[in-house]
Design a protein around this motif. Structure first.
Motif, PDB file in Angstrom:
ATOM      1  N   THR A 103       0.830  -1.206   0.000  1.00  0.00           N
ATOM      2  CA  THR A 103       0.000   0.000   0.000  1.00  0.00           C
ATOM      3  C   THR A 103       0.863   1.255   0.000  1.00  0.00           C
ATOM      4  OG1 THR A 103      -1.779  -1.149   1.171  1.00  0.00           O
ATOM      5  CG2 THR A 103      -1.788   1.257   1.249  1.00  0.00           C
ATOM      6  N   ARG A 104       1.887   1.266   0.847  1.00  0.00           N
ATOM      7  CA  ARG A 104       2.768   2.445   0.935  1.00  0.00           C
ATOM      8  C   ARG A 104       3.475   2.689  -0.382  1.00  0.00           C
ATOM      9  NH1 ARG A 104       7.975   2.515   1.652  1.00  0.00           N
ATOM     10  NH2 ARG A 104       8.031   0.371   2.456  1.00  0.00           N
ATOM     11  N   ARG A 105       4.032   1.632  -0.994  1.00  0.00           N
ATOM     12  CA  ARG A 105       4.789   1.805  -2.220  1.00  0.00           C
ATOM     13  C   ARG A 105       3.879   2.231  -3.380  1.00  0.00           C
ATOM     14  NH1 ARG A 105       8.223   3.249  -3.536  1.00  0.00           N
ATOM     15  NH2 ARG A 105       9.396   1.823  -4.891  1.00  0.00           N
ATOM     16  N   LEU A 106       2.660   1.697  -3.436  1.00  0.00           N
ATOM     17  CA  LEU A 106       1.750   2.109  -4.501  1.00  0.00           C
ATOM     18  C   LEU A 106       1.341   3.565  -4.340  1.00  0.00           C
ATOM     19  CD1 LEU A 106      -0.770  -0.741  -5.341  1.00  0.00           C
ATOM     20  CD2 LEU A 106       0.813   0.413  -6.891  1.00  0.00           C
ATOM     21  N   ARG A 107       1.159   4.005  -3.105  1.00  0.00           N
ATOM     22  CA  ARG A 107       0.818   5.414  -2.896  1.00  0.00           C
ATOM     23  C   ARG A 107       1.978   6.316  -3.312  1.00  0.00           C
ATOM     24  NH1 ARG A 107      -3.776   6.944  -0.993  1.00  0.00           N
ATOM     25  NH2 ARG A 107      -5.108   5.566   0.250  1.00  0.00           N
ATOM     26  N   GLU A 108       3.185   5.849  -3.096  1.00  0.00           N
ATOM     27  CA  GLU A 108       4.359   6.642  -3.477  1.00  0.00           C
ATOM     28  C   GLU A 108       4.544   6.692  -4.986  1.00  0.00           C
ATOM     29  OE1 GLU A 108       7.017   5.537   0.528  1.00  0.00           O
ATOM     30  OE2 GLU A 108       7.425   4.583  -1.407  1.00  0.00           O
ATOM     31  N   ASP A 109       4.212   5.588  -5.660  1.00  0.00           N
ATOM     32  CA  ASP A 109       4.455   5.512  -7.102  1.00  0.00           C
ATOM     33  C   ASP A 109       3.448   4.557  -7.731  1.00  0.00           C
ATOM     34  OD1 ASP A 109       5.383   5.353  -9.676  1.00  0.00           O
ATOM     35  OD2 ASP A 109       7.406   4.686  -9.158  1.00  0.00           O
ATOM     36  N   THR A 110       2.431   5.099  -8.378  1.00  0.00           N
ATOM     37  CA  THR A 110       1.385   4.261  -8.974  1.00  0.00           C
ATOM     38  C   THR A 110       1.824   3.601 -10.275  1.00  0.00           C
ATOM     39  OG1 THR A 110       0.431   6.182 -10.120  1.00  0.00           O
ATOM     40  CG2 THR A 110      -0.475   5.620  -7.937  1.00  0.00           C
ATOM     41  N   THR A 111       3.051   3.896 -10.745  1.00  0.00           N
ATOM     42  CA  THR A 111       3.530   3.281 -11.982  1.00  0.00           C
ATOM     43  C   THR A 111       4.280   1.968 -11.722  1.00  0.00           C
ATOM     44  OG1 THR A 111       5.669   4.435 -12.007  1.00  0.00           O
ATOM     45  CG2 THR A 111       3.779   5.567 -12.997  1.00  0.00           C
ATOM     46  N   LEU A 112       4.473   1.587 -10.454  1.00  0.00           N
ATOM     47  CA  LEU A 112       5.195   0.362 -10.141  1.00  0.00           C
ATOM     48  C   LEU A 112       4.462  -0.850 -10.714  1.00  0.00           C
ATOM     49  CD1 LEU A 112       6.187   1.027  -6.424  1.00  0.00           C
ATOM     50  CD2 LEU A 112       7.736   0.924  -8.388  1.00  0.00           C
ATOM     51  N   SER A 113       5.217  -1.775 -11.283  1.00  0.00           N
ATOM     52  CA  SER A 113       4.629  -2.987 -11.843  1.00  0.00           C
ATOM     53  C   SER A 113       4.410  -4.012 -10.740  1.00  0.00           C
ATOM     54  CB  SER A 113       5.548  -3.573 -12.912  1.00  0.00           C
ATOM     55  OG  SER A 113       6.743  -4.066 -12.309  1.00  0.00           O
ATOM     56  N   VAL A 114       3.655  -5.062 -11.082  1.00  0.00           N
ATOM     57  CA  VAL A 114       3.434  -6.146 -10.122  1.00  0.00           C
ATOM     58  C   VAL A 114       4.758  -6.794  -9.757  1.00  0.00           C
ATOM     59  CG1 VAL A 114       2.288  -8.357  -9.729  1.00  0.00           C
ATOM     60  CG2 VAL A 114       1.105  -6.544 -10.996  1.00  0.00           C
ATOM     61  N   LEU A 140      -4.157  -5.118  -8.115  1.00  0.00           N
ATOM     62  CA  LEU A 140      -3.123  -4.097  -7.901  1.00  0.00           C
ATOM     63  C   LEU A 140      -3.275  -2.933  -8.868  1.00  0.00           C
ATOM     64  CD1 LEU A 140      -0.162  -6.529  -7.300  1.00  0.00           C
ATOM     65  CD2 LEU A 140      -0.768  -4.656  -5.754  1.00  0.00           C
ATOM     66  N   LEU A 141      -3.577  -3.221 -10.134  1.00  0.00           N
ATOM     67  CA  LEU A 141      -3.753  -2.143 -11.103  1.00  0.00           C
ATOM     68  C   LEU A 141      -4.996  -1.319 -10.787  1.00  0.00           C
ATOM     69  CD1 LEU A 141      -2.774  -3.934 -14.451  1.00  0.00           C
ATOM     70  CD2 LEU A 141      -1.352  -2.505 -12.955  1.00  0.00           C
ATOM     71  N   ASP A 142      -6.028  -1.976 -10.251  1.00  0.00           N
ATOM     72  CA  ASP A 142      -7.224  -1.241  -9.837  1.00  0.00           C
ATOM     73  C   ASP A 142      -6.891  -0.279  -8.699  1.00  0.00           C
ATOM     74  OD1 ASP A 142      -8.911  -2.615 -11.619  1.00  0.00           O
ATOM     75  OD2 ASP A 142      -9.084  -4.286 -10.216  1.00  0.00           O
ATOM     76  N   THR A 143      -6.072  -0.745  -7.749  1.00  0.00           N
ATOM     77  CA  THR A 143      -5.681   0.120  -6.630  1.00  0.00           C
ATOM     78  C   THR A 143      -4.855   1.297  -7.130  1.00  0.00           C
ATOM     79  OG1 THR A 143      -5.686  -1.728  -5.062  1.00  0.00           O
ATOM     80  CG2 THR A 143      -4.434   0.223  -4.444  1.00  0.00           C
ATOM     81  N   ALA A 144      -3.923   1.042  -8.026  1.00  0.00           N
ATOM     82  CA  ALA A 144      -3.111   2.124  -8.571  1.00  0.00           C
ATOM     83  C   ALA A 144      -3.988   3.166  -9.260  1.00  0.00           C
ATOM     84  CB  ALA A 144      -2.079   1.566  -9.550  1.00  0.00           C
TER      85      ALA A 144
END
Length: 237
Positions: A103-114, A140-144
């Protein structure tokens, strides 16, 4: 308790509660009803019941869509009853330890891949994709995408930036991409969210049956009396 995804909260009539809203805010669908509206269906005795993420979190999206668009009260009642019957049969899940990192990493960068995220928690990408959807109730892509919508919604409501600039700041390819994503996730257009600046919510009393409101909520102490409140809270939008 942090709520950061598709979820449902049921407040018993008269249960006082206080919600602390993060800077990202949240979008919600509220269904307020007289307990007798459910007929003979038993409700839990706890003042507050929560179903966070998982299959019920995913199902909460359907319930939210139904409550937004259903005009026949009997059909709305049937959907609410089916959801609650399933919810009470299933135990409330515990979030896995690795989820906070994702969750933290996706909030920091929504372009991160699975694959990038899987490396963060020392797991295989295919395992993470399945485990994440099972835990959260969305991919994960939905969350991003949802996080990008959260950022854009805040900018639309709280700044005067033009929509094209908001799209860029929130990580969308362009304004058209932002509009498509808003429609898919919120069922609304960015222009409608911008209009929320005039007032984040409007309530009107309805006796007997359900009372539904849709909008963003401010941080304040809330108490319900004489009604149950089933609140679907998706962390920003």
């Amino acid at each position: 308790m942090l709520i950061a995804g598709p979820s449902v909260i049921l407040y018993r009539a008269g249960a006082a509660h206080q919600n602390a809203i993060s800077s990202a805010g949240f979008e919600q669908i509220e269904i307020e009803f007289d307990p007798a509206w459910l007929g003979h269906m038993a409700l839990p005795g706890a003042p507050v019941s929560r179903w966070l993420g998982g299959p019920l979190g995913a199902e909460s999206r359907t319930l939210a869509q139904v409550s937004s668009h259903e005009t026949v009260e009997g059909r709305l009642l049937a959907h609410v009853q089916r959801f609650l019957e399933r919810a009470y049969r299933e135990s409330q899940s515990t979030m896995p330890n690795w989820l906070a990192t994702i969750t933290r990493r996706l909030r920091e960068d929504t372009t991160l891949s699975v694959s990038d995220l899987a490396r963060e928690v020392g797991r295989h990408a295919s395992w993470l994709g399945t485990a994440y959807r099972r835990a959260v109730g969305e991919g994960l892509l939905d969350t991003a995408a949802r996080y990008r919508v959260e950022r854009a919604a805040c900018l639309l409501r709280e700044t005067d930036l033009p929509s094209a600039r908001v799209a860029a700041e929130a990580g969308f390819c362009d304004q058209s991409h932002m509009s498509r994503t808003f429609r898919r996730i919120l069922g609304r257009l960015p222009s409608g969210v911008r209009e929320d600046r005039q007032g984040f919510r409007q309530d009107s009393g309805v006796s007997g049956g359900p009372h539904r409101t849709h909008g963003a909520s401010s941080s304040r102490e809330q108490a319900t009396s004489g009604r149950e409140t089933a609140r679907r809270a998706a962390a920003a939008p």
